[in-house]
Design a protein around this motif. Structure first.
Motif, PDB file in Angstrom:
ATOM      1  N   VAL A   1       0.283  -1.319  -0.554  1.00 18.70           N
ATOM      2  CA  VAL A   1       0.195   0.177  -0.104  1.00 18.70           C
ATOM      3  C   VAL A   1       0.699   1.359   0.068  1.00 18.70           C
ATOM      4  O   VAL A   1       0.523   2.308  -1.040  1.00 18.70           O
ATOM      5  CB  VAL A   1      -1.062   0.306   1.384  1.00 18.70           C
ATOM      6  N   SER A   2       1.920   1.347   0.749  1.00 12.73           N
ATOM      7  CA  SER A   2       2.884   2.305   0.684  1.00 12.73           C
ATOM      8  C   SER A   2       3.647   2.312  -0.665  1.00 12.73           C
ATOM      9  O   SER A   2       3.840   3.675  -1.036  1.00 12.73           O
ATOM     10  CB  SER A   2       3.905   2.175   2.427  1.00 12.73           C
ATOM     11  N   ARG A   3       3.897   1.461  -1.210  1.00 11.83           N
ATOM     12  CA  ARG A   3       4.849   1.525  -2.632  1.00 11.83           C
ATOM     13  C   ARG A   3       3.460   2.161  -3.233  1.00 11.83           C
ATOM     14  O   ARG A   3       3.715   3.154  -3.762  1.00 11.83           O
ATOM     15  CB  ARG A   3       4.719   0.091  -3.262  1.00 11.83           C
ATOM     16  N   LEU A   4       2.207   1.271  -3.322  1.00 11.24           N
ATOM     17  CA  LEU A   4       1.622   2.204  -4.088  1.00 11.24           C
ATOM     18  C   LEU A   4       0.934   3.694  -4.189  1.00 11.24           C
ATOM     19  O   LEU A   4       0.566   4.092  -5.180  1.00 11.24           O
ATOM     20  CB  LEU A   4      -0.159   1.401  -4.169  1.00 11.24           C
ATOM     21  N   GLN A   5       1.551   3.913  -2.638  1.00  9.22           N
ATOM     22  CA  GLN A   5       0.846   5.451  -2.632  1.00  9.22           C
ATOM     23  C   GLN A   5       2.257   6.371  -2.762  1.00  9.22           C
ATOM     24  O   GLN A   5       1.734   7.826  -3.829  1.00  9.22           O
ATOM     25  CB  GLN A   5       0.722   5.530  -0.806  1.00  9.22           C
TER      26      GLN A   5
END
Length: 303
Positions: free
Chosen positions: A115-119
């Motif tokens: 999720v952090s990477r996608l964010q």
């Protein structure tokens, strides 16, 4: 004697022979009956001995106490072993639960990282999109300014025709240096008969002036003064030079245009000044030759 032998043959080895013979002789009983009576007597004797317990010694009592303690301890050990087995089973259950919990936590951690990477990727794309929008906005602004530049008002350029003919491009260079000239040549190209504007013309040396003379611009507009060596090289190369104030230049970023009439006027002004400069140089040369000739005659007359 025969009777003794016959009785002895029927009496088992573990039974006392004399007691059997006494009963057979005294009671005139058979050997079997005598043996049965003796067995009953032995059973009664054992029963009486069982009912009559003798008093134990201190050592025997201590042994019995220790045996009782051992039995209790063994029972306690069995209870503890049972408890340990139950706790081992519980530990295995908890370890299984812990393993599952850790697996779930690792999965959640991987999901959080994803999720952090996608964010971060989303933020980066949004920044790029915003930058692209700004670029588009800048380009649209440049386009509007270019349109305005090419649709010059008659009041500002009275000598320009209705179709706005007579405008010439001007190539703007920040400094009169070799590096700046080469950079401009790489970015938008420099060619013969170009009109070049230097925002800062000071500091040019021989090699820089020679580089510009090799290009052969139609007119050099300068802000600031030229060095003596640069002025001489450009003059010798017939490169017209004029102050930037003589020509009105309209700029949009790296694009610029000027009125052809003003360019021609600046060139004509330079040609007049160049002619005056050549006449002055010739006059100075004649004066120098006359002076040298007179000095030579004086030297010969004195000699």
């Amino acid at each position: 004697e025969e009777q003794f032998d016959r009785v002895a043959a029927k009496v088992p080895p573990q039974v006392e022979l004399g007691a059997v013979l006494a009963r057979v002789v005294a009671e005139e009983a058979s050997v079997e009956t005598a043996l049965a009576d003796l067995r009953e007597d032995d059973d009664e004797s054992e029963s009486e001995s069982e009912h009559t317990e003798r008093e134990l010694t201190d050592e025997e009592r201590r042994i019995r106490e220790l045996e009782t303690q051992v039995e209790r301890l063994q029972a306690h050990v069995e209870d503890l072993e049972t408890t340990v087995d139950k706790k081992d089973d519980r530990i295995e259950e908890l370890e299984d639960e812990l393993t599952e919990t850790r697996r779930e936590e690792r999965q959640r951690a991987r999901e959080r990282r994803e999720v952090s990477r996608l964010q971060r990727e989303t933020d980066r794309l949004e920044r790029e999109l915003e930058a692209e929008r700004e670029t588009v906005g800048d380009l649209e602004g440049k386009l509007e300014r270019l349109k305005a530049l090419w649709k010059l008002d008659h009041s500002n350029f009275a000598d320009v025709s209705e179709a706005k003919a007579g405008l010439v491009p001007v190539k703007v260079i920040e400094q009169f240096t070799t590096g700046a000239i080469r950079d401009a040549d790489e970015r938008f190209g420099l060619a013969e008969d170009d009109i070049v504007l230097f925002r800062d013309a000071s500091g040019a040396g021989r090699s820089t002036a020679e580089l510009l003379a090799e290009i052969g611009p139609r007119l050099v507009l300068r802000t600031g003064g030229l060095s003596e060596v640069a002025d001489r090289i450009l003059f010798d190369g017939d490169i017209p030079v004029a102050p930037a104030e003589q020509v009105t230049v309209q700029e949009v970023d790296e694009l610029a245009v000027a009125r052809e009439s003003e360019v021609e006027a600046a060139i004509e002004d330079w040609e007049r000044r160049a002619a005056d400069r050549e006449r002055q140089q010739r006059a100075e040369m004649v004066d120098r030759l006359i002076s040298e000739h007179r000095a030579d005659r004086v030297d010969r007359s004195q000699g």
